[in-house]
Every structure is written in C-alpha cells, then in structure tokens.
Design an enzyme around this catalytic site. Structure first.
Site, short mmCIF file in Angstrom:
data_model
loop_
_atom_site.label_atom_id
_atom_site.label_comp_id
_atom_site.label_asym_id
_atom_site.label_seq_id
_atom_site.Cartn_x
_atom_site.Cartn_y
_atom_site.Cartn_z
N LYS A 19 -24.30 -27.04 -23.40
CA LYS A 19 -25.20 -25.88 -23.50
C LYS A 19 -26.25 -26.16 -24.56
O LYS A 19 -25.93 -26.34 -25.74
CB LYS A 19 -24.39 -24.65 -23.92
CG LYS A 19 -24.20 -23.64 -22.81
CD LYS A 19 -23.37 -22.49 -23.30
CE LYS A 19 -24.20 -21.25 -23.53
NZ LYS A 19 -23.42 -20.20 -24.22
C1 E4P Z 1 -23.97 -17.09 -23.02
O1 E4P Z 1 -24.21 -18.15 -22.57
C2 E4P Z 1 -24.74 -16.46 -24.11
O2 E4P Z 1 -24.63 -17.22 -25.24
C3 E4P Z 1 -24.27 -15.07 -24.32
O3 E4P Z 1 -24.07 -14.43 -23.08
C4 E4P Z 1 -25.14 -14.25 -25.22
O4 E4P Z 1 -24.65 -12.93 -25.19
P1 E4P Z 1 -24.95 -11.84 -26.33
O5 E4P Z 1 -26.36 -11.40 -26.18
O6 E4P Z 1 -23.98 -10.75 -26.02
O7 E4P Z 1 -24.69 -12.50 -27.64
#
Ligand code: E4P
Length: 219
Positions: free
Chosen positions: A87
C-alpha cells in the site's frame, strides 16, 4: 464486489472471516496503532486468520527507493507471496515507487486518493488497486461517491485494468452507493461491515418463523 476488512484486530478478523465471504485485510499505521502491538507480532496473527487471502500492508518511507526496500523487507520477513499488496500513498515519491515496486514483481494498492486524476496516474504507473477515501472526502464537503464513480468510469473508458478499492467508510449508505456506481472492492471497519449485513426486519422475520414453527417441525 470484493469485501476487505479494514482492521488489524484479530478477534474482529477471525469473526469476519469465519462468517462472511471476506477476501482480505487492509492495514495502515493508524489501524495498527489501535492494536498496540508491533507489526512483527500482529501481521503473522493476521496471516494465520486469513490464510491465502489478500493482505495490504502500507509503507511509511518517504523516498521511492526506500519504499521499495521497505516493501521487500515485509515480503521477506513475513514470507509473503502473491496475496501481498504494497500500500503506497500517492505522494510524488509514491507515484515513482509504484513503478519500482511493480517492476520488482510485487502488487500495489495506491492509497490516500482524493481525486480522479490521482487514481488515473497511479493506475498508469501500474497500481493494481486504487483506494479513494470516501468518508474523508464527504467530511470536507466534497463528494466521495462521485469521485469513486468518476474513477470507475475513467478506467472503463480507457480500458485500464486497475480496480477501485473504496476506503474510509463510516456508514452503510456510503457502501451501498459505491457499490451502485460499480466500485470493484471496499474495505471497511468491523462495525460498518457488521451493519451492512444486518436488517431489523430480518431479525423480526426469523423470530416470527421460530415462533410459528413450534410443534410443526416434528421431523
Ligand atoms: C484504507 O485503506 C484506508 O487507510 C482507510 O480506509 C482510511 O480510513 P479512515 O478515513 O477511517 O481512517
């Protein structure tokens, strides 16, 4: 649509994978920080629960070359293979890193996406998934669902083989609406995933069936 769990909590992951057709787990530094466990402890526990399903691990290095080294370090340390997705946040260095990581034979999820153009560039750089942050967009008076829909349409018109992984959800309606604009995958918290599968009328229906079945089901 592919459903992923946006959590590093082992109890939550175990329950989700036990009951529902989950296809993977996504993590980021914030999600890991909620567990108060080091990566070297929590990642093997997640692997144990999800077996060969997708595991998306976020890098934290700034420079592209360091992101590549970090991605390789996790791959080797955790003995990851085809189900491993690196990621990478779409900073300037991140865009370069997407190419480097892909050239090194690993899969990429481009993350922290807020616009259609960021998604398109990440896909052109080679990302397998792009992750637009729906709720964070909604919270700055922007429109998360529209951004997801635009990205889906763009990939379709340019015949781009990259999937849209909707992320950052806070409610059931956001998930419903991204699924209606053709989002290929979503990653959500335990609470949101549990909520999308429930309906009070289902519970009431089952209670009534139970009641009405008394003394009739004698086989
Ligand atoms: C996933 O890949 C993201 O990092 C995550 O969904 C971010 O979510 P949040 O806005 O609840 O932190």
């Amino acid at each position: 649509m592919i459903y992923l769990a946006d959590t590093a909590n082992i109890d939550e992951i175990r329950e989700l994978f036990n009951y529902f057709p989950m296809e993977g787990v996504t993590t980021n530094p914030t999600i890991l920080s909620h567990e108060n466990k080091n990566m070297s402890t929590v990642i093997p526990q997640i692997q144990e629960c999800i077996k060969d399903k997708m595991l998306h691990i976020q890098t934290i290095s700034e420079r592209a070359e360091d992101i590549l080294l970090e991605a390789q370090r996790y791959r080797d340390y955790f003995n990851l293979n085809d189900n491993y997705y690196v990621k990478i946040p779409v900073t300037k260095e991140g865009f370069k890193a997407i190419r480097l990581v892909k050239d090194a034979g690993m899969k990429v999820t481009a993350t922290a996406i807020f616009t259609q153009q960021q998604a398109l560039i990440a896909a052109k750089a080679g990302a397998d998934f792009v992750a637009p942050y729906v709720n964070r967009l909604d919270n700055i008076s922007s429109h998360g669902i529209d951004v997801v829909g635009d990205i889906v349409e763009t990939f379709k018109s340019y015949h781009i083989n990259c999937k849209v992984l909707g992320a950052s959800f806070k409610n059931v309606d956001q998930i419903y609406r991204v699924s209606m604009v053709g989002c290929h995958a979503v990653t959500a918290s335990y609470e949101v995933l549990e909520a999308i599968m429930k309906h009070p009328m289902t519970d009431k229906g089952v209670m009534d069936f139970e009641k009405d079945s008394k003394n009739l089901y004698d086989i």
